[in-house]
Design an enzyme around this catalytic site. Structure first.
Site, short mmCIF file in Angstrom:
data_model
loop_
_atom_site.label_atom_id
_atom_site.label_comp_id
_atom_site.label_asym_id
_atom_site.label_seq_id
_atom_site.Cartn_x
_atom_site.Cartn_y
_atom_site.Cartn_z
N ASP A 1 1.07 -1.24 0.12
CA ASP A 1 -0.08 0.05 0.33
C ASP A 1 0.72 0.95 0.63
OD1 ASP A 1 -2.19 1.81 -0.17
OD2 ASP A 1 -2.59 0.28 1.20
N GLU B 1 -9.87 7.13 4.62
CA GLU B 1 -8.65 6.55 5.83
C GLU B 1 -8.59 7.48 6.69
OE1 GLU B 1 -5.38 5.30 3.35
OE2 GLU B 1 -5.99 6.14 1.76
C1 BGC Z 1 -5.48 2.66 0.69
C2 BGC Z 1 -5.46 1.73 -0.48
C3 BGC Z 1 -5.36 2.27 -1.92
C4 BGC Z 1 -4.30 3.21 -1.84
C5 BGC Z 1 -3.91 4.03 -3.25
C6 BGC Z 1 -3.95 3.52 -0.08
O1 BGC Z 1 -3.82 4.40 1.00
O2 BGC Z 1 -4.79 2.27 1.94
O3 BGC Z 1 -6.71 1.19 -0.20
O4 BGC Z 1 -5.74 1.67 -3.02
O5 BGC Z 1 -3.80 4.37 -1.12
O6 BGC Z 1 -5.08 5.12 -3.61
C1 BGC Z 2 -3.94 7.68 -0.54
C2 BGC Z 2 -3.88 8.36 -1.28
C3 BGC Z 2 -4.35 9.23 -1.59
C4 BGC Z 2 -2.87 9.87 -1.11
C5 BGC Z 2 -2.83 11.54 -0.82
C6 BGC Z 2 -2.97 8.41 0.20
O1 BGC Z 2 -2.67 7.92 1.53
O2 BGC Z 2 -4.28 6.19 -0.07
O3 BGC Z 2 -4.59 7.35 -2.46
O4 BGC Z 2 -4.31 9.95 -2.31
O5 BGC Z 2 -2.77 9.88 0.21
O6 BGC Z 2 -1.76 11.80 -0.42
#
Ligand code: BGC
Ligand code: BGC
Length: 858
Positions: free
Chosen positions: A341, A540
């Protein structure tokens, strides 16, 4: 901790017969397998040691022919070392150009939630396809003698192709869990794959197969259910819908894309529902509850698995060799590739974003290294050269990447725009796609209360109230157009239908009259009112909450329900939410209560079920059943109000209602800790102080007007949104400097927020042009840390107007701050004279900022 009532019968029975002492501790002693062979230097604690032989053996289907495999081996034999290392690295399109893909031979790109072509995550679909072509062409442009390896682009199409303006947005998974309809899930997967193909991507980071056990977790809505059997019953359908049934046919030759199951493993089991936290559970629970969805995933040939940010008993999954190599790839025969991830490797003990050989040793095949890919590429290359990463492991990882590419058909399908479905923009949000989403909305609604007001007669006077009634972003939740899903208005959802739109059309087409008023005011007395309320979007960690309740400012519509009912108007409450929450006040205040979850772009599905047909009989019955228990208090682990599987039908007839106790059982206000200052006052546990920047004199501001630093700084109340909703500061110049600070005694850890695109947002008004630029800084553990960052954007603000200024947290990290222990996330420093006002300081995302401060973020 796990409640057995949440488990499927089979899993519960297994846990029960296993009896006490089946925790991981009791499981040690048997052979530990090869689990730690590669990392024997630092043996894992017993509670984090797995026993692969206790896990199910699963068969991964045949998806490549012998000829395909021979081609993969042939490619591998011809690739340079640099090419191989490039293949296992994935960069974010916000941080990589096609030229760099060519130069570094990168294997993959992704678009994170806030990334889009040309830096615009709202870019039109044509731009996405054009960029896909550009990356593809760059990947195919290799020097003579080197084999060309086409790039693969991954995207978070987690509820439809949800990064694209105009796409069909399906209900988030929690709503689909309520629908109990695996066949529908497969159709959703198919539609999603078609829409992804229109804009040229080939891989979605979905489905999330988390089995959330604590709904304080801000990602709980990404999981279908707290019940592993229900989640497992959906996984195969979603994967077949996305990828097509497992076979040796090329995925891209059909209307399909590669899928991913995430986040391996036990992302839904972290203590206190903390995102990216630790799952402190036994191996048995790990396997029976959180492992269950991976069985159908593998049986259906899921192409990729994403490891979780979280850890199991203290060991981060991205470096857990036992779980990644021995269980997933070994015992369970997963034949695809494992991707990490977003910079998750940087959280592994002993690793940084720029280097993590441990993750490769553990068995990951591709690093998601959005902005860290350059340094990671260099370190990985060096580590293969010096033997830290064995060549066989690199070859295995690369072969797995190549197999997925071969299986997709990337080598023969040409550039994205030449492939079937590409550029057929009319398929984005096509009527038949929206019809599937609307069906999903209807099926996901759960009726929790009806004393007889439902179904409503459409040829009546209907008042629609509540702040969520006409807000498509709100009903879509996080991971919609932007990462957190915030800051989007209805105009960004062409062709979509808000809940209000759907009601209005149902009512007017039946000859009735519908009126919208957020506060519940009306011209002519309505026959009934529908009040739509609930959560605002989050994703998140920003969505993690301290207790299971709505934030105070989101409870206002409950007052509206009471007001209308006091006037004798029957009230239907419709709740938009990513999770079951304590809302006894609303359940008591309304005559009927329906949970709509996060329905997405087809809000019309709500009216389909609320309103009767012309004959007075329901047009569609409710069929949604709770995908998780509904709480009677806001305390996680407290009593249940409605059990898993509860849901009323029209056929049940009206039900009497005994008023519920209105006692949340908790003392916090349901906030998520991301707000430090609101309406001119510090949040609880925070204080506003004015200090001399070089130490010494200070004043904690508790009342206004006030004077600090011997009269050099004056603080007064000023209006913003509400009377006295802000504080104004009048500062006289002084070489000793002045600092305005929001601090706490209990430092907070902002490392996750810094890794994501989280900003410090300050709602400010410049009251006079600044004589000198202002600096901002953070304070770590009682001391200033890092160098102050000059915020030119502050001086550039217009005077007399409120603006939300965003400062990326990365600015402070780049300036040397240790983001793990922040005791003051907001500290304005100047030695000049200044006059400005401050209304709010909070963490938030890009879309919430009017102005973003520029700084170095490396
Ligand atoms: C998330 C994932 C996601 C990835 C790409 C991560 O922060 O946990 O679920 O697929 O970012 O955006
Ligand atoms: C998420 C990404 C998001 C990014 C923003 C990450 O934690 O998974 O999808 O675009 O943070 O910088």
């Amino acid at each position: 901790m796990l409640s057995k009532t949440l488990l499927s019968t089979a899993a519960a029975a297994a846990l029960a017969t296993a009896g006490p002492g089946t925790g991981s501790g009791a499981e040690t002693g048997a052979e530990t397998g090869a689990a730690d062979a590669g990392e024997s230097a630092q043996a894992l604690p017993p509670e984090a040691t797995v026993h692969p032989e206790r896990w199910p053996e699963v068969a991964f289907p045949v998806v490549l022919t012998a000829q395909d495999e021979a081609e993969v081996q042939d490619l591998l034999a011809r690739m340079t070392l640099e090419q191989k290392v490039g293949q296992i690295i994935q960069a974010d399109i916000a941080s990589v150009t096609p030229a760099e893909v060519r130069e570094y031979r990168l294997g993959s790109v992704l678009n994170g939630g806030n990334s889009g072509p040309g830096g615009n995550d709202l870019a039109p679909p044509q731009d996405w396809l054009a960029l896909a072509d550009a990356f593809h062409e760059a990947s195919m442009d290799v020097p003579a003698g080197e084999p060309a390896i086409p790039i693969v682009w991954g995207t978070d199409a987690v509820h439809g192709h949800s990064n694209i303006v105009g796409a069909t947005i399906f209900p988030h998974n929690i709503g689909l869990g309520a629908a109990r309809d695996p066949e529908l899930i497969e159709r959703i997967g198919r539609v999603t794959a078609v829409e992804i193909r229109v804009t040229g991507q080939e891989w979605t980071f979905a489905p999330t197969v988390a089995v959330p056990q604590d709904f304080r977790w801000g990602r709980a809505y990404e999981g279908y259910s707290s019940d592993p059997a229900l989640v497992a019953a959906y996984v195969g359908s979603m994967i077949r819908g996305l990828q097509g049934p497992p076979s040796t046919a090329r995925i891209l030759a059909g209307p399909h894309v590669a899928a991913s199951t995430k986040h391996y493993l036990a992302d839904g089991a972290t203590t206190d529902g903390k995102d990216q936290g630790d799952a402190a559970i036994s191996e048995l629970e790990l396997r029976l509850v959180h492992g269950a969805p991976y069985i159908p995933a593998i049986e259906n040939g899921v192409a990729t698995v994403m490891t979780s940010f979280s850890s199991w008993n203290g060991v981060k999954l991205s470096a857990h060799r036992g779980l990644v190599t021995d269980v997933l790839k070994g015992r369970m025969n997963f034949g695809g590739l494992v991707v990490t991830d977003w910079n998750a490797h940087g959280q592994v003990a002993g690793c940084t974003n720029a280097s993590c050989p441990k993750a490769v040793a553990a068995g990951i095949d591709m690093f998601m290294a959005p902005d860290s890919w350059r340094s990671l590429y260099r370190s990985t290359l060096a580590q293969v050269r010096d033997g830290t990463i064995p060549m066989e492991r690199l070859d295995d990882a690369v072969a797995r990447v190549l197999r997925v590419k071969q299986r997709l058909g990337l080598f023969e399908m040409g550039k994205p725009s030449q492939r079937p479905l590409s550029g057929q923009y009319e398929l984005l949000g096509a009527a038949d796609h929206r019809a599937v989403a609307r069906e999903a909305v209807r099926k996901s609604l759960v009726m929790l209360k009806n004393t007889g007001v439902l179904p409503l007669k459409p040829d009546a006077r209907i008042l629609v109230a509540g702040d969520a009634a006409d807000d498509i972003a709100r009903q879509s939740g996080g991971w919609t157009l932007s990462w957190q899903g915030t800051g989007l208005d209805n105009s960004l959802f062409p062709g979509a239908t808000s809940i209000w739109d759907g009601i209005e059309s149902a009512v007017t087409s039946a000859g009735g009259h519908a009126e919208l008023s957020v506060e519940g005011d009306y011209g002519q007395r309505p026959d009934a009112a529908i009040v739509v309320f609930g959560e605002t979007p989050y994703a998140e960690f920003q969505g993690d909450i301290a207790s299971l309740q709505l934030r105070p400012e989101l409870r206002r519509p409950i007052e509206t329900m009471r007001k209308l009912r006091a006037q004798g108007i029957p009230v239907v409450a419709v709740m938009v939410t990513g999770r079951p929450l304590y809302v006894n006040e609303a359940l008591n205040a309304a005559d009927a209560f329906v949970t709509a979850w996060l329905p997405g772009s087809e809000g019309g599905g709500v009216a389909d079920v609320l309103f009767a047909g012309e004959d007075g009989a329901p047009r569609h019955d409710f069929r949604g059943l709770l995908p998780a228990a509904w709480p009677a208090t806001a305390r996680h682990g407290g009593p249940t109000l409605f059990p898993f599987g509860y849901g009323l039908r029209y056929a049940d007839g009206p039900r009497p209602w005994a008023p519920l106790a209105e006692d949340s059982g908790v003392t916090d206000d349901g906030g998520n800790g991301g707000v430090f200052f609101e309406r001119g006052v510090p949040a609880s546990a925070w204080s506003l102080t004015v200090t001399r920047a070089d130490g010494g004199d200070s004043l904690r501001v508790t009342t206004v007007p006030a004077e600090a630093l011997s009269g050099r700084v004056r603080i007064a109340a000023t209006d913003h949104e509400v009377q006295e909703g802000a504080r104004s500061f009048t500062i006289a110049a002084d070489p000793a400097g002045t600092a305005i600070e929001l601090g706490t005694f209990d430092p907070i850890d902002l490392t996750r927020q810094t890794n994501g695109d989280v900003l410090l947002l300050a709602t400010v008004r410049l009251d006079a042009p600044l004589a000198q630029p202002l600096d901002m800084a953070v304070r770590c553990e009682g001391q200033e840390c890092g160098t102050p960052v000059a915020i030119d954007a502050f001086s550039a603000l217009p005077t007399g107007e409120w603006r939300t200024l965003g400062v990326p947290l990365k600015c402070f990290r780049a300036a040397g701050a240790d983001m793990a222990g922040i005791s003051a996330p907001f500290r304005l420093v100047t030695d000049g004279a200044a006059r400005f006002s401050l209304a709010r300081v909070a963490l938030g995302s890009l879309s919430e900022a009017d102005v973003v401060a520029g700084c170095s973020t490396d």
